[in-house]
Design a protein around this motif. Structure first.
Motif: not given
Length: 591
Positions: A27-37, A76-86, A92-99
């Motif tokens: 999930e962390y790797k997916k998060s970083m890829l979305l931030f790069i995008a 592009l701005v909408a794509l950026g916001l979408y990727c940042r959100w997810y 948001f899903k509490g994974t970081i709390v579980d970690v």
């Protein structure tokens, strides 16, 4: 994990984040890829200013072309916001709390399994700091730190690359500015990181001293060692102030330099642009687009500089956590063994505490038969407590072997070893819980009736029954609501409930009044029946009936035998006995 992690680069931060994330690393790797995008889309959106403004500033403005590029920017701005959100789903899903929760559990397991010698080397405040705010800061590396580094690097790199295609002079100036900022930022990080680590250590010392101060406040008041007279706490506070002052100075200088470089560099780039417009070598539309882009270019540099302290806090937390997690438990030799017999033997044991060259025990050899009472006597610091620590495998001897039931203690798992040991300390620690739960710690599966039966055998049922809520009465912080004798009997009830075959007593009646001592001694008699018993004694009259007495002096066994045999030798033990008898004979005449 490595002993030290300094996520000053994206790669280091990413690796640290993956390690901390553990089973949630996908999930962390997916998060970083979305931030790069997301930040790639953001950089491309700003680059759309070049064709957009070219369409608007052309000799014949093209509204359609401008609208097309504006629409592309919006996408592009909408794509950026979408990727940042997810990308923030990790938060948001509490994974970081579980970690964070799992990291605390892992640290708890580490504290449970690490050698006692290493555990005791940490101050309580340091461990408290690591398990509380240290964990919170370390999980920042999972999301915030990595995403900020991506945000700082990707958009400027994209802007510089595309600007090289359009106007290489300005792109080169921006590249020089970026290259100068990097070493300054490293200088900033270096000074700030050292300061944060030093501040962290100083703060941990303050926390330990504050905890000690609060716990010892009754004693400090009685000796008038409060306020400015509390030397230890005042020293820690002054040291923290000194370290903090030096840290602030080391932090401000690079910040001022970085701010100056950014401002001067941007003014220089704009000056070059104005000069080129005046010469006619740069179109006004390109200059306008560059003005917007350069303002965006300066943001990451300022952001990265301002967040240096955040990075350093994360670094300091990671270093402490990785140091703890890297501590290995004492190895269990193959093949692992389970205890069947409970005699104890030391064979030519030599032991020195960590960071000390002088041996606490030197060539110590003796045997403790199963089911017998063995007493350890001798002056303070002679090595009596060290012997009991080695039986609990506090640490391994430098030389020699400790055996239980004929088995090298190194072949016994820690949980199996402690399952067969009950320890009653001179200073009893009770948890801020009910009397019932404090006794039940000896056997978590025991029923209420079994707990009360153990309390009766320890001669503490009567005083417990008089408490406001009986067995459900809270004992207070560190058992503060109980007297010394009451705490001792509760700890003995705990040991009776555990029913371990080996019992170690560290002078449990030394600090008690006569009435409490009689009650505790009765409880001990019940506890030690048919057990292998080791007792540390200063009052020789309490162990005169021991099956074997070991006289410990300067880390060696000076004498051993029964009371009668040692009295016949008329050496060290006999001298101690006669001295204590003379003290008993003292009589202060009344007026």
């Amino acid at each position: 994990m490595e002993s030290k992690i300094k996520p000053t680069t994206f790669l280091q931060s990413y690796r640290a984040g993956k390690t901390i994330a553990g089973e949630n690393s996908p999930e962390y790797k997916k998060s970083m890829l979305l931030f790069i995008a997301a930040f790639t889309a953001e950089g491309l959106a700003y680059l759309c200013f070049f064709p957009l403004l070219s369409c608007l500033f052309a000799a014949e403005p093209s509204a359609g072309g401008a609208a097309l590029w504006l629409f592309a920017m919006m996408l592009l701005v909408a794509l950026g916001l979408y990727c940042r959100w997810y990308g923030h789903d990790f938060d948001f899903k509490g994974t970081i709390v579980d970690v964070a929760h799992r990291l605390r559990l892992n640290l708890g397991e580490k504290l449970k399994s690490m050698p006692l010698e290493k555990l005791y080397s940490y101050k309580t405040g340091t461990l408290n700091n690591v398990l509380s705010v240290g964990v919170e800061y370390s999980v920042l590396s999972i999301g915030i730190v990595s995403s900020v580094i991506i945000q700082t690097v990707i958009p400027p790199v994209l802007l510089i690359l595309v600007t090289f295609v359009i106007e290489w002079h300005l792109a080169f100036a921006m590249l020089v500015l970026f290259c100068i900022a990097v070493p300054v930022q490293k200088w900033h990080r270096s000074g700030s990181s050292k300061g944060k680590i030093a501040c962290g250590k100083a703060l941990a010392q303050v926390e330990s001293d504050v905890l000690e101060y609060v716990q010892g406040l009754p004693v400090l008041r009685s000796t008038n060692q409060v306020g400015e007279r509390s030397v230890g706490l005042q020293t820690a506070l002054r040291h923290h102030k000194k370290v903090q002052t030096r840290s602030v100075v080391e932090l401000i200088a690079p910040m001022v330099v970085m701010s100056g470089i950014v401002e001067i560099g941007l003014i220089a780039v704009l000056t070059i642009g104005v000069f080129m417009i005046a010469q006619g070598s740069l179109a006004l539309s390109v200059a306008a687009a560059l003005l917007v882009i350069i303002s965006r270019f300066s943001e990451p540099l300022s952001l990265f500089s301002n967040l240096t302290q955040v990075f350093d806090i994360v670094d300091a937390a990671l270093i402490k956590i990785t140091e703890l997690l890297s501590i290995k438990p004492l190895a269990v030799s193959s093949p692992p063994a389970e205890l069947q017999q409970f005699d104890i033997a030391f064979s030519q044991v030599c032991f020195a505490y960590a960071k000390e060259d002088q041996y606490a025990l030197q060539d110590v050899s003796f045997s403790i038969p199963a089911g017998k009472l063995t007493a350890l006597v001798g002056p303070s610091g002679s090595g009596k407590t060290t012997i009991t620590k080695l039986i609990m495998r506090y640490a391994d001897p430098r030389k020699g072997i400790v055996k239980i039931g004929g088995t090298d203690i190194k072949q016994i798992r820690q949980e199996d070893l402690m399952k067969n040991l009950s320890v009653v300390f001179q200073d009893v620690y009770l948890f801020d819980d009910t009397v019932l739960n404090n006794i039940r710690m000896g056997n978590p599966d025991a029923t209420d009736d079994q707990v009360k039966e153990a309390a009766q055998k320890a001669f503490c049922h009567e005083f417990i029954d008089r408490l406001p809520d009986g067995y459900n009465t809270a004992v207070g912080d560190i058992g503060g609501a109980m007297s010394g004798g009451e705490k001792q009997r509760i700890s003995i009830a705990r040991a009776i409930l555990k029913d371990a075959p080996i019992v170690m007593l560290d002078e449990p009646t030394a600090a008690l009044d006569t009435q409490s001592e009689v009650a505790v001694q009765k409880a001990i008699d019940t506890l030690v029946a048919d057990k292998t018993v080791i007792v540390i004694a200063h009052r020789l009259s309490t162990i005169a009936g021991a099956d074997n007495i070991l006289v410990v002096e300067e880390g060696k066994i000076a004498e051993q035998g029964t009371h009668a045999e040692l009295m016949t030798l008329n050496k060290r033990y006999a001298a101690m006995w006669h001295a204590q008898q003379r003290i008993k004979a003292w009589n202060i005449p009344g007026n």
